[in-house]
Design an enzyme around this catalytic site. Structure first.
Site, short mmCIF file in Angstrom:
data_model
loop_
_atom_site.label_atom_id
_atom_site.label_comp_id
_atom_site.label_asym_id
_atom_site.label_seq_id
_atom_site.Cartn_x
_atom_site.Cartn_y
_atom_site.Cartn_z
N GLU A 61 -62.54 -18.38 14.43
CA GLU A 61 -61.23 -17.75 14.65
C GLU A 61 -60.62 -18.10 16.00
O GLU A 61 -59.40 -18.22 16.13
CB GLU A 61 -61.33 -16.22 14.49
N HIS A 130 -63.50 -4.86 6.38
CA HIS A 130 -62.55 -5.71 5.66
C HIS A 130 -61.39 -4.91 5.08
O HIS A 130 -60.70 -5.39 4.19
CB HIS A 130 -63.24 -6.46 4.50
#
Lengths: 326, 328
Positions: A61, A130
């Site tokens: 990321e 999530h």
């Protein structure tokens, strides 16, 4: 009437329109190429634009957002995907320290025209890492545009504005809305950043939402109408720029407001909006400014538990009744 | 080693002296209270900046850390703009909004100095990716310290650059210390950057970072490789910082004699000897030294004389329209 499209299709369509329009636009992210994205939000892009425009990355990321930033500063307009908004924490340095500060700390020498798209929020049962709604994280950092559309045509129109913006944009797509349908966007559709949408006019109470909470408050308004309570419904569309004027104008008319947000009450974006309304709308108010927000707990996995911690249509209707009746 | 002309050597000596003089001025101005905040001086690292810069074209990109005065100046930032920035002046490189740790000279494609360790390394990968996308032959360099090699962004960036074969060069200025701690005490390999290169299928390159000619030659090779589409390189330059980590650090952790030993290999001494060797006369060398002295003195005076940046600067340059408005 043209055929309805899904929110998911609108994401890919919004990106494709910008890729077609401007050759300097590129996409970067995990599994976005031949894999077409874990949410299929990049479906068709690799087939149409190929590997020179759609770049698959490792699970990195920091490299994704950092590289997008370096490219943005040197003549490219990248659209970076961070698969789940929870993972913004993995590249938070870039989101909080780098993208929003470079223009300022260089005295305006450098621009960062880039978009970070990410799937935000709950509703799909993915558990605490999530399923978070983290739009409030982005709101805390001056220098970031924060966009969170609720309908397919807004996805397309706001994507156009986000990609064309010379400022860094965090673009929250909502997981629970991907399968929802709406009107397609006409060619050349552009929704300006920072312009809220009054989805339903009303006179008794203002309901303000963003992304996930829009279907909730629209349904609540419908139920309230059946009881003779006229609710005005506002979709903020963006947290930054914040269309505070639209909300204040509405409260001047209705004198009551409920802000319905998915992110936790603790530090949620509604707190910022509530402080503005309480201050600048004080003399228009006939009731306390109210917030219905996610509970200040991590997102639970089980559906029946998640239902307990997120705002609901029922809770919105109950609260509106009390405010209007009281 | 490739040949260098007398003119080249003299020009590098000039640039390195300007950097050294400006760093000394920064130190002195800090001690007199004219520079606030903090500074991370690069005295001792000059050969890395000037040597690498000598291998670049003006359109290439350079990214630096909070210890970046030397990189900004090597790419063309004036000593005056550097010192004025440190003193919060209107004529500063960032008009007082960046300071020592964020010196930037975008006009020279020196894309900034970043104070979060390692954050700019992926950005350099990004400007290299951008050159590929725009089909230019620009090369990007990320300079960083030994301490940055233990942060995730370093590894994510090199891996991505290697996989995509991007024209980027990762140059580690290994000065033996990550802030106050010897890098060897906290790193599992001897050469914190070079020994990691193998993990990304890149060669192990360790060079003398105090010899400008060695640096220029090695970087030139990496630049040629990058421009030819051969992908990234990692170059570890062994060097030494003459001051402590920051202004708060007297560097008492250094073993006795270490600084003195490194001062014998001061990059300016090394280059001066090369100048003599190449037939530049003592008079000519003294001439350069005196001229630089005058340049730095003038930069100090001009920076001192400049007004503070306007108070309105606090509220500009947040957004592309130049303003700070986030709501209506």
């Amino acid at each position: 009437m043209a055929e309805l499209i899904t929110y998911r299709e609108a994401v890919a369509e919004g990106i494709a329109r910008e890729l077609r329009r401007d050759p300097s636009v590129v996409c970067i992210g995990e599994d976005i190429g031949a894999g077409e994205g874990v949410f299929k939000t990049t479906a068709g892009l690799f087939a149409e634009f190929g590997p020179t425009r759609i770049w698959d990355t490792p699970i990195s990321e920091q490299a994704i957002v950092g590289a997008a930033m370096g490219a943005a500063m040197t003549g490219v307009r990248p659209i970076a995907e961070i698969m789940f908004s929870d993972f913004l924490a993995c590249c938070w340095d870039f989101i909080a320290n780098e993208m929003p500060k470079v223009r300022y700390m260089t005295g305006g020498q450098v621009s960062v025209p880039m978009v970070v798209r990410t799937a935000n929020g709950g509703g799909l049962g993915f558990g605490a890492q999530h399923s978070q709604a983290v739009e409030n994280w982005a709101l805390t950092v001056p220098g970031l545009i924060v966009v969170a559309p609720s309908t397919p045509s807004d996805v397309i129109g706001l994507m156009a504005s986000a990609v064309r913006s010379d400022d860094p944009v965090i673009f929250f797509e909502h997981k629970a809305l991907f399968a929802t349908k709406g009107e397609p966007a006409p060619a050349g559709h552009v929704v300006p950043l920072g312009k809220a949408n009054v989805c339903r006019e009303g006179t008794d109470i203002t309901l303000v939402g963003l992304a996930w909470s829009m279907p909730i408050i629209l349904e609540a308004a419908e139920l309230l109408a059946a009881e003779g309570i006229s609710a005005e419904v506002i979709d903020l569309r963006c947290l930054v720029p914040l269309d505070a004027a639209c909300v204040l104008e509405s409260v001047a008319k209705t004198s009551r407001i409920i802000i319905v947000e998915e992110n936790p009450f603790q530090g949620g974006w509604g707190g910022t909006l509530a402080s503005i309304v309480a201050d600048e709308g004080f003399h228009d108010l006939d009731a306390p400014v109210k917030r219905l927000a996610g509970a200040s707990v991590p997102a639970p996995f089980a559906k029946h538990l998640e239902d307990q911690v997120l705002p609901s249509v029922g809770a919105t209707v109950d609260l509106a009744r009390r405010l209007v009746g009281g | 080693m490739t040949n260098s002309t007398k003119e080249e050597l003299a020009s590098w000596y000039d640039q390195m002296l300007v950097i050294r003089g400006t760093e000394k001025a920064a130190y002195d101005l800090f001690m007199t209270g004219l520079v606030k905040g903090t500074t991370h001086l690069a005295s001792g690292h000059e050969a890395v900046a000037v040597g690498a810069s000598a291998a670049l074209k003006p359109e290439d990109y350079v990214w630096a850390t909070y210890r970046g005065h030397h990189h900004a100046m090597a790419r063309g930032l004036s000593p005056e703009a550097c010192l004025a920035e440190l003193m919060s002046k209107e004529t500063g490189a960032c008009r007082g909004k960046g300071g020592s740790m964020h010196l930037t000279s975008a006009a020279n494609n020196m894309m900034g100095s970043y104070a979060i360790i390692g954050s700019h390394i992926p950005m350099a990968v990004g400007s290299a990716w951008s050159a590929v996308l725009r089909k230019t032959d620009q090369v990007s360099i990320a300079f960083f310290g030994d301490g940055a090699t233990n942060i995730g962004a370093f590894h994510e960036a090199i891996n991505l650059a290697a996989v995509w074969k991007l024209p980027v060069i990762f140059i580690c200025e290994n000065n033996l210390y990550m802030e106050y701690t010897p890098i060897s005490a906290v790193t599992a390999v001897q050469h914190p950057a070079a020994d990691r290169a193998a993990a990304y299928s890149l060669p192990r390159i360790v060079i003398d970072g105090n010899d400008v000619l060695v640096v220029r030659d090695e970087v030139a090779k990496a630049v040629a490789l990058a421009r030819a589409g051969g992908g990234p390189s990692v170059i570890e330059c062994l060097t030494y910082r003459h001051y402590g980590h920051s202004r708060a650090d007297p560097a008492k952790y250094r073993p006795e004699g270490e600084l003195e030993e490194w001062m014998m290999r001061d990059p300016l001494k090394v280059l001066r000897a090369r100048l003599v060797e190449s037939g530049v006369s003592e008079d000519e060398i003294t001439g350069i030294e005196n001229a630089v002295d005058a340049v730095v003195k003038e930069a100090i005076e001009r920076a001192k004389d400049a007004p503070l940046s306007d108070i309105s600067e606090a509220f500009t340059d947040v957004w592309a329209d130049g303003g700070m408005q986030w709501r209506n």
